[in-house]
Enzyme design. Structure first.
Site, PDB file in Angstrom:
ATOM      1  N   ARG A   1      30.560 -19.551  -1.867  1.00 56.56           N
ATOM      2  CA  ARG A   1      31.769 -20.243  -1.437  1.00 56.56           C
ATOM      3  C   ARG A   1      32.607 -19.426  -0.460  1.00 56.56           C
ATOM      4  O   ARG A   1      33.032 -19.933   0.574  1.00 56.56           O
ATOM      5  CB  ARG A   1      32.656 -20.587  -2.648  1.00 56.56           C
ATOM      6  CG  ARG A   1      32.290 -21.846  -3.360  1.00 56.56           C
ATOM      7  CD  ARG A   1      32.642 -21.720  -4.816  1.00 56.56           C
ATOM      8  NE  ARG A   1      31.726 -20.760  -5.411  1.00 56.56           N
ATOM      9  CZ  ARG A   1      30.525 -21.089  -5.898  1.00 56.56           C
ATOM     10  NH1 ARG A   1      30.159 -22.328  -5.917  1.00 56.56           N
ATOM     11  NH2 ARG A   1      29.708 -20.174  -6.389  1.00 56.56           N
ATOM     12  N   THR A   2      32.857 -18.179  -0.806  1.00 58.13           N
ATOM     13  CA  THR A   2      33.796 -17.406   0.011  1.00 58.13           C
ATOM     14  C   THR A   2      33.246 -17.217   1.427  1.00 58.13           C
ATOM     15  O   THR A   2      33.934 -17.491   2.417  1.00 58.13           O
ATOM     16  CB  THR A   2      34.084 -16.038  -0.650  1.00 58.13           C
ATOM     17  OG1 THR A   2      34.526 -16.276  -1.986  1.00 58.13           O
ATOM     18  CG2 THR A   2      35.149 -15.271   0.112  1.00 58.13           C
TER      19      THR A   2
ATOM     20  N   LYS B   1      21.324   3.564   6.639  1.00 61.80           N
ATOM     21  CA  LYS B   1      21.068   4.847   7.323  1.00 61.80           C
ATOM     22  C   LYS B   1      22.154   5.859   6.972  1.00 61.80           C
ATOM     23  O   LYS B   1      22.239   6.916   7.585  1.00 61.80           O
ATOM     24  CB  LYS B   1      21.076   4.635   8.847  1.00 61.80           C
ATOM     25  CG  LYS B   1      20.063   3.628   9.343  1.00 61.80           C
ATOM     26  CD  LYS B   1      20.185   3.524  10.857  1.00 61.80           C
ATOM     27  CE  LYS B   1      19.499   2.283  11.391  1.00 61.80           C
ATOM     28  NZ  LYS B   1      19.937   1.993  12.767  1.00 61.80           N
TER      29      LYS B   1
ATOM     30  N   ARG C   1      33.629  -8.319   2.032  1.00 71.07           N
ATOM     31  CA  ARG C   1      33.435  -8.277   0.578  1.00 71.07           C
ATOM     32  C   ARG C   1      32.663  -7.014   0.252  1.00 71.07           C
ATOM     33  O   ARG C   1      31.626  -6.736   0.865  1.00 71.07           O
ATOM     34  CB  ARG C   1      32.675  -9.497   0.062  1.00 71.07           C
ATOM     35  CG  ARG C   1      32.282  -9.325  -1.400  1.00 71.07           C
ATOM     36  CD  ARG C   1      31.788 -10.584  -2.039  1.00 71.07           C
ATOM     37  NE  ARG C   1      32.869 -11.521  -2.267  1.00 71.07           N
ATOM     38  CZ  ARG C   1      32.745 -12.642  -2.978  1.00 71.07           C
ATOM     39  NH1 ARG C   1      31.583 -12.956  -3.519  1.00 71.07           N
ATOM     40  NH2 ARG C   1      33.764 -13.450  -3.150  1.00 71.07           N
TER      41      ARG C   1
ATOM     42  N   HIS D   1      40.976 -10.416  -5.142  1.00 71.16           N
ATOM     43  CA  HIS D   1      40.312 -11.443  -4.336  1.00 71.16           C
ATOM     44  C   HIS D   1      41.432 -12.381  -3.865  1.00 71.16           C
ATOM     45  O   HIS D   1      41.550 -13.515  -4.339  1.00 71.16           O
ATOM     46  CB  HIS D   1      39.282 -12.163  -5.213  1.00 71.16           C
ATOM     47  CG  HIS D   1      38.338 -13.050  -4.465  1.00 71.16           C
ATOM     48  ND1 HIS D   1      38.487 -13.379  -3.127  1.00 71.16           N
ATOM     49  CD2 HIS D   1      37.226 -13.706  -4.883  1.00 71.16           C
ATOM     50  CE1 HIS D   1      37.496 -14.186  -2.777  1.00 71.16           C
ATOM     51  NE2 HIS D   1      36.721 -14.394  -3.824  1.00 71.16           N
TER      52      HIS D   1
HETATM   53  C1  NCD Z   1      34.390 -15.089  -7.703  1.00 71.91           C
HETATM   54  C2  NCD Z   1      34.232 -13.663  -7.184  1.00 71.91           C
HETATM   55  O1  NCD Z   1      33.397 -13.394  -6.336  1.00 71.91           O
HETATM   56  O2  NCD Z   1      35.004 -12.849  -7.658  1.00 71.91           O
HETATM   57  N1  NCD Z   1      33.687 -16.017  -6.957  1.00 71.91           N
HETATM   58  C3  NCD Z   1      34.307 -16.593  -5.886  1.00 71.91           C
HETATM   59  O3  NCD Z   1      34.648 -15.944  -4.925  1.00 71.91           O
HETATM   60  N2  NCD Z   1      34.572 -17.904  -5.971  1.00 71.91           N
HETATM   61  C4  NCD Z   1      34.133 -15.212  -9.147  1.00 71.91           C
HETATM   62  C5  NCD Z   1      32.816 -14.735  -9.686  1.00 71.91           C
HETATM   63  O4  NCD Z   1      31.939 -14.314  -8.964  1.00 71.91           O
HETATM   64  O5  NCD Z   1      32.689 -14.814 -10.914  1.00 71.91           O
END
Ligand code: NCD
Length: 319
Positions: free
Chosen positions: A56-57, A86, A107, A135
């Site tokens: 999703r993100t 590397k 991320r 997040h």
């Molecule tokens: C979450 C995350 O990555 O922290 N997912 C997301 O971004 N919707 C929650 C998860 O992975 O459990």
């Protein structure tokens, strides 16, 4: 420069601007003819750098950028498919990417990674999750979803359920709900944290709430009494990857099963209650709940596209 590193990176006034714009974008739906020109000129390229898995993100950020007329470069498996293999440091990599792109979405599995990246970047960095840290963009879309369901209600009762120690979405949203502000966006009276002792919410969140007019409770059991007293039930999966040895033993057992939102449990919740989950889900949120009108998690995920369009425009100083 407008980095988005944690829930504090945006004030409530900023969020008000972003949510007003998000509502407009959502009303228009996916209308490329009206939204493609929103960036009009620079900045145009988003670098999406993901060291950890994501559906999703990453895809909603990339779709959002494309739908407002920008372009996307990036790597979805930065640990294997970039010079990290590397031995390149995150800082060196960000310094270089900042010369190629106008916005960086990152991320990373290390807490504090986004902040380190921002400290060497000459373009805005957006934290798309840093380990068990924060997040923030998920919290913004979560808050947008709550406000959509309860535009005027005073004294909301929020219940977080599951792995509250490692769940970064819970950390960012709790921060957003608790923080003091002269322009509050949402009125919360009580936050209930439901988890086994090994996965409790870090005490700093309880301390933060204590200074505000928000009462908190910490429960080990997910009972009908809990659902009966919740306007928002925010469930989460166990973050097994982040667990240490002893925690793994507990979480591999029955953690998700123990905190399952069964139709029976939801049956005790008020009609206006909403069920949220950042997704992906495991056993804690059975598919039987999907048909219940209180289930909002797919709409929550869909809101991610509109909120992230508005956030990209905000870091680009277009709104
Ligand atoms: C979450 C995350 O990555 O922290 N997912 C997301 O971004 N919707 C929650 C998860 O992975 O459990």
């Amino acid at each position: 420069m407008r980095h988005i590193i944690n829930a504090e990176s945006l004030s409530n006034a900023d969020l008000e601007t972003i949510f007003t714009y998000t509502r407009k974008l959502k009303k228009e739906g996916v209308k490329p003819e009206t939204q493609l020109g929103l960036l009009n000129g620079r900045p145009r390229i988003l670098a999406s750098i993901f060291y950890e898995e994501s559906t999703r993100t990453r895809l909603s950020f990339e779709a959002a950028m494309l739908r407002i007329g920008g372009e996307v470069i990036g790597t979805e498996n930065a640990r294997q498919f970039s010079s990290v293999l590397k031995g390149e440091t995150l800082e060196d990599m960000i310094r270089v990417i900042a010369e190629y792109a106008d916005i960086i979405v990152l991320r990373h599995d290390g807490e504090g990674a986004a902040e380190n990246a921002a400290s060497v970047s000459r373009v805005p960095v957006i934290n798309a999750g840093d380990g068990s840290g924060e997040h923030p963009t998920q919290a913004f879309l979560d808050l947008f979803t709550i406000l959509d369901a309860f535009p005027k209600q005073d004294g909301l009762r929020i219940t977080f359920v599951g792995d509250l120690k490692y769940g970064r979405t819970v950390h960012s949203l709790a921060r957003l709900l608790i923080r003091p502000s002269s322009t509050p966006l949402v009125s919360v009276s009580h936050i209930n944290f439901v988890s086994p002792p090994a996965f409790q919410i870090p005490s700093e969140y309880l301390d933060m709430a204590m200074g505000q007019e928000i009462s908190t409770s910490v429960c080990e059991e997910f009972t009908p009494e809990v659902t009966r007293r919740s306007d928002v039930i925010y469930t989460t999966r166990p973050q097994i990857k982040r667990h240490n040895g002893e925690e793994k033993r507990i979480s591999n057992g029955s953690l998700a099963e123990q905190y399952k939102l069964t139709p029976e449990l939801l049956g005790h919740a008020p009609e206006a209650t909403i069920v949220m989950h950042p997704l992906p889900r495991t056993e804690e949120l059975p598919v039987e709940i999907d048909a219940d009108p209180r289930a909002r998690y797919f709409e929550q995920a869909a809101n991610g596209l509109y909120v992230r369009k508005a956030l990209l425009l905000w870091v680009s100083e277009k709104i």
